[in-house]
Scaffold this motif. Structure first.
Motif, PDB file in Angstrom:
ATOM      1  N   PHE A  87      13.901  -4.609 -10.261  1.00 27.39           N
ATOM      2  CA  PHE A  87      13.460  -3.924  -9.059  1.00 27.39           C
ATOM      3  C   PHE A  87      11.958  -4.068  -8.924  1.00 27.39           C
ATOM      4  O   PHE A  87      11.221  -3.895  -9.880  1.00 27.39           O
ATOM      5  N   GLN A  88      11.511  -4.345  -7.722  1.00 23.49           N
ATOM      6  CA  GLN A  88      10.075  -4.395  -7.482  1.00 23.49           C
ATOM      7  C   GLN A  88       9.734  -3.545  -6.281  1.00 23.49           C
ATOM      8  O   GLN A  88      10.573  -3.284  -5.415  1.00 23.49           O
ATOM      9  N   LEU A  89       8.494  -3.142  -6.231  1.00 24.21           N
ATOM     10  CA  LEU A  89       8.025  -2.392  -5.083  1.00 24.21           C
ATOM     11  C   LEU A  89       7.654  -3.361  -3.980  1.00 24.21           C
ATOM     12  O   LEU A  89       7.083  -4.418  -4.233  1.00 24.21           O
ATOM     13  N   GLY A 124      -0.185  -0.463   3.313  1.00 18.89           N
ATOM     14  CA  GLY A 124       0.944   0.274   2.753  1.00 18.89           C
ATOM     15  C   GLY A 124       0.707   0.670   1.309  1.00 18.89           C
ATOM     16  O   GLY A 124      -0.153   0.115   0.644  1.00 18.89           O
ATOM     17  N   GLY A 125       1.499   1.637   0.827  1.00 14.16           N
ATOM     18  CA  GLY A 125       1.353   2.042  -0.562  1.00 14.16           C
ATOM     19  C   GLY A 125       2.271   3.193  -0.897  1.00 14.16           C
ATOM     20  O   GLY A 125       2.894   3.785  -0.023  1.00 14.16           O
ATOM     21  N   VAL A 126       2.328   3.503  -2.194  1.00 13.06           N
ATOM     22  CA  VAL A 126       3.194   4.592  -2.665  1.00 13.06           C
ATOM     23  C   VAL A 126       2.657   5.941  -2.193  1.00 13.06           C
ATOM     24  O   VAL A 126       1.496   6.047  -1.799  1.00 13.06           O
ATOM     25  N   PRO A 127       3.525   6.979  -2.244  1.00 11.49           N
ATOM     26  CA  PRO A 127       3.046   8.296  -1.797  1.00 11.49           C
ATOM     27  C   PRO A 127       1.874   8.753  -2.653  1.00 11.49           C
ATOM     28  O   PRO A 127       1.901   8.620  -3.869  1.00 11.49           O
ATOM     29  N   LEU A 144       6.627  -3.341   0.552  1.00 11.71           N
ATOM     30  CA  LEU A 144       6.436  -2.485   1.715  1.00 11.71           C
ATOM     31  C   LEU A 144       7.740  -2.384   2.498  1.00 11.71           C
ATOM     32  O   LEU A 144       8.540  -3.311   2.521  1.00 11.71           O
ATOM     33  N   ILE A 179      -2.174  -3.916   0.543  1.00  8.30           N
ATOM     34  CA  ILE A 179      -1.340  -3.014  -0.259  1.00  8.30           C
ATOM     35  C   ILE A 179      -2.249  -2.158  -1.143  1.00  8.30           C
ATOM     36  O   ILE A 179      -3.119  -2.692  -1.847  1.00  8.30           O
ATOM     37  N   GLN A 219       5.135   2.656   4.380  1.00  4.99           N
ATOM     38  CA  GLN A 219       5.575   3.208   3.113  1.00  4.99           C
ATOM     39  C   GLN A 219       6.119   2.085   2.234  1.00  4.99           C
ATOM     40  O   GLN A 219       6.099   0.924   2.621  1.00  4.99           O
ATOM     41  N   VAL A 220       6.593   2.470   1.031  1.00  6.02           N
ATOM     42  CA  VAL A 220       7.146   1.436   0.153  1.00  6.02           C
ATOM     43  C   VAL A 220       8.618   1.688  -0.105  1.00  6.02           C
ATOM     44  O   VAL A 220       9.145   2.768   0.132  1.00  6.02           O
ATOM     45  N   TYR A 271      -2.517   0.288  -4.342  1.00  3.32           N
ATOM     46  CA  TYR A 271      -1.688   0.499  -5.527  1.00  3.32           C
ATOM     47  C   TYR A 271      -2.504   1.079  -6.664  1.00  3.32           C
ATOM     48  O   TYR A 271      -3.741   1.098  -6.625  1.00  3.32           O
ATOM     49  N   TRP A 272      -1.804   1.547  -7.685  1.00  2.00           N
ATOM     50  CA  TRP A 272      -2.441   2.058  -8.877  1.00  2.00           C
ATOM     51  C   TRP A 272      -2.573   0.949  -9.893  1.00  2.00           C
ATOM     52  O   TRP A 272      -1.614   0.264 -10.208  1.00  2.00           O
TER      53      TRP A 272
END
Lengths: 301, 309
Positions: B233-235, B63-66, B237, B252, B223-224, B254-255
């Motif tokens: 707030f945290q990211l 999973g991960g951000v767009p 999945l 996961i 997705q996340v 991630y950047w």
């Protein structure tokens, strides 16, 4: 339901006539998927949409799709005067003849839904006209305006937005046309971070620094929406220069191109994009540009 | 060593211990695992933290951000599965279930061409099955070996996954199932979250069974979403807490500053680790800053695998 992937299935593209951008996107705005334009107010999203509408209506030998365009203008920003001006300046040989100008402009159908429910109804009608195969481009300017007014932040809005996203995506796919949607920006609240649990420690200080230097903007409509669009083009301003960057794309690397708004639409200042990495790809800058789009002449910095 | 393409189960009797019917001993399982190689991701660092690549008979969630590269990795795996076993693949075909419409044929062609090019670099190490691969592998053939399904609602998604049992029995050379993304249709219409949880866990069980019965690699892209934990707030999945238990492994993407990283969040056998990777015009590759001595992951893999013969 089952298709074998074959290379004849190569979807088409709508060339934007911006050479660097078209190369990066392998031909232009792709058919069959959702392309999002996001940026601060006055940056040029509507200008881009007007240009695209014109390009879609042009005959094929001028690089157009020779088709009709449905333009959903939520905030009453569509200007037919500006559209004709772009036409006259970019394709003088067509637009100086009055009947041609009339025909091209006649192919662009502007809808002005006053509310989300009107928009939802018109979507059903749009589906029918898409089936009749004349419409070659759908522009929704802007999606954020439609949804933001109606609901409070949270579950009902996400659900409605989700339904619309699925519907519009399926419209794009079965009719194989490009769909362009514009989105607004909003500032990022202090509470929002963008990290995972295993990242929190090292990032806390760095994030404080960033918010001090940039005007920290993010795209509206949330993270679901960000996942749902296939291509995201961010228009932003850094140190007084406007940039258009490919922030999300299955094909293109993250490239940024400087541009200006001119009487003939949008002009890229360089066809060699600057490759971006990391946080630069997704942050939206808004430094030092003025909001005025000059209709009569060249743009102001 | 060719991968067995029929599903077969080692009975308890084969191990000589008839204590519990249908059970396998851990020793047998160990040997079985050795028989099934992993699929390379084309990024050496990523392969290393995965223990060599993505494993068979397990469900791996990524999973991960767009924009981080989930679809890119999905397409890379759909192509890598077709590489012969000794070169990091499984010599099989792929099923790609697209729920979002993000699969772009032009990109798959690009990655396929780059894969063939990389393989040709191993020209000095010609072996019989590699030559056969090179002869018949044209980017179009590679695309033909990807069975592409587009689903437009969660009911279609569930129906398709139920149908896969039959499909794969008829197409025994399928070795990987990729769902891109498993999340999309489950985020839209659900008022009844309990129903969603039930449907999702049913689907996960089904996919796990497919993986085990047919010795497949199953990759689910997720997705996340943001979650309010410990005052901020945290990211995390998407699809909730129950779902987070459903998959065998969880990775996961991630950047980290300007680089893309992958983090092993959950795995019964792999330790928590991060590795950098990059998305290039050729597909998923080693991150540029780490690419010192080896040109491509495939070449390194060939050297190590051919060495063991």
């Amino acid at each position: 339901m089952e298709l074998r992937v074959q290379n004849e299935h190569l979807a088409g593209h709508l060339p934007t006539h911006m050479k660097g951008l078209d190369e990066a996107l392998c031909g232009g705005i792709p058919f069959g998927v959702l392309t999002e334009l996001v940026g601060p107010a006055g940056i040029g999203k509507t200008q881009f949409c007007l240009k695209l509408s014109l390009l879609a209506s042009l005959p094929a030998n001028y690089g157009g799709l020779d088709g009709h365009v449905i333009y959903i203008d939520v905030e009453s920003k569509f200007s037919s005067r500006r559209l004709i001006e772009i036409g006259v300046k970019s394709f003088p040989e067509i637009f100086h003849r009055k009947e041609m100008a009339q025909e091209m402009a006649g192919r662009i159908h502007v809808l002005r839904p006053a509310s989300l429910s009107e928009f939802t109804e018109s979507l059903q009608q749009i589906k029918v006209s898409l089936l009749q195969n004349q419409v070659k481009l759908l522009v929704i300017d802007s999606m954020a305006a439609l949804v933001t007014g109606e609901f409070e932040h949270g579950a009902p809005r996400q659900k409605t937005l989700g339904w619309h996203v699925s519907f519009i995506k399926s419209l794009a796919e079965f009719s194989r046309i490009p769909v362009v949607v514009t989105n607004q920006v909003r500032s990022q609240s202090r509470d929002e971070t963008c990290h995972y649990f295993f990242q929190v420690q090292s990032w806390n200080e760095t994030i404080e620094d960033r918010t001090r230097h940039d005007s920290h903007l993010v795209a509206a409509l949330g993270i679901n929406w960000a996942h749902a669009v296939t291509i995201r083009l961010v228009l932003e301003a850094k140190s007084g220069q406007r940039f258009i960057k490919v922030a999300k794309s299955p094909i293109a690397p993250p490239l940024a191109f400087p541009f200006n708004i001119t009487s003939s639409g949008i002009l890229l200042l360089s066809d060699d994009g600057i490759e971006l990495t990391g946080p630069d790809i997704n942050t939206i800058h808004c430094q030092g540009h003025n909001d005025i789009i000059n209709f009569g002449g060249e743009s102001l910095q | 060593m060719r991968v067995a393409s029929h599903s077969h189960r080692l009975d308890g009797s084969a191990g000589g211990c008839g204590t519990v019917n249908g059970a396998q001993t851990a020793w047998d399982l160990l040997h079985e695992e050795a028989m099934f190689p992993r699929i390379t991701t084309s990024c050496e660092d990523l392969d290393n933290i995965l223990g060599g690549g993505i494993n068979c008979k397990e469900v791996t969630e990524i999973g991960g951000v767009p924009g981080i590269g989930k679809t890119q990795l999905g397409i890379q795996l759909a192509i890598n599965v077709q590489i012969p076993v000794d070169y990091g693949g499984l010599g099989g075909k792929a099923i790609y279930i697209d729920t979002e419409g993000s699969f772009m044929v032009e990109r798959a062609l690009q990655i396929a061409e780059a894969c063939i090019e990389d393989m040709s670099e191993c020209g000095g190490l010609l072996r019989k099955d590699f030559q056969a691969f090179q002869l018949k592998m044209h980017p179009n053939n590679i695309l033909e070996n990807i069975f592409y399904f587009r689903v437009c609602s969660y009911t279609e998604q569930i129906a398709l996954i139920n149908y896969l049992d039959k499909f794969i029995s008829e197409h025994k050379d399928v070795k990987i199932v990729i769902v891109d993304s498993v999340t999309f249709h489950f985020r839209q219409d659900f008022d009844d979250l309990a129903l969603r949880t039930r449907l999702l866990s049913g689907m996960a069980l089904k996919l796990m069974k497919l993986a085990k019965d047919f010795s497949l690699v199953v990759v689910l892209l997720n997705q996340v979403t943001t979650k309010y934990i410990d005052g901020s707030f945290q990211l995390t999945l998407a699809l909730g807490d129950s779902w987070s238990h459903s998959c065998t492994n969880r990775v996961i993407l991630y950047w980290n500053g300007n680089e893309r990283y992958a983090y092993i969040d959950k795995s019964p056998s792999l330790r928590s680790a991060s590795a950098p990777y990059s998305v290039t015009s050729k597909g998923i590759r080693n991150s540029a800053s780490n690419c010192k001595r080896i040109k491509s992951g495939v070449v390194h893999l060939v050297i190590s695998r051919v060495g063991h013969g």
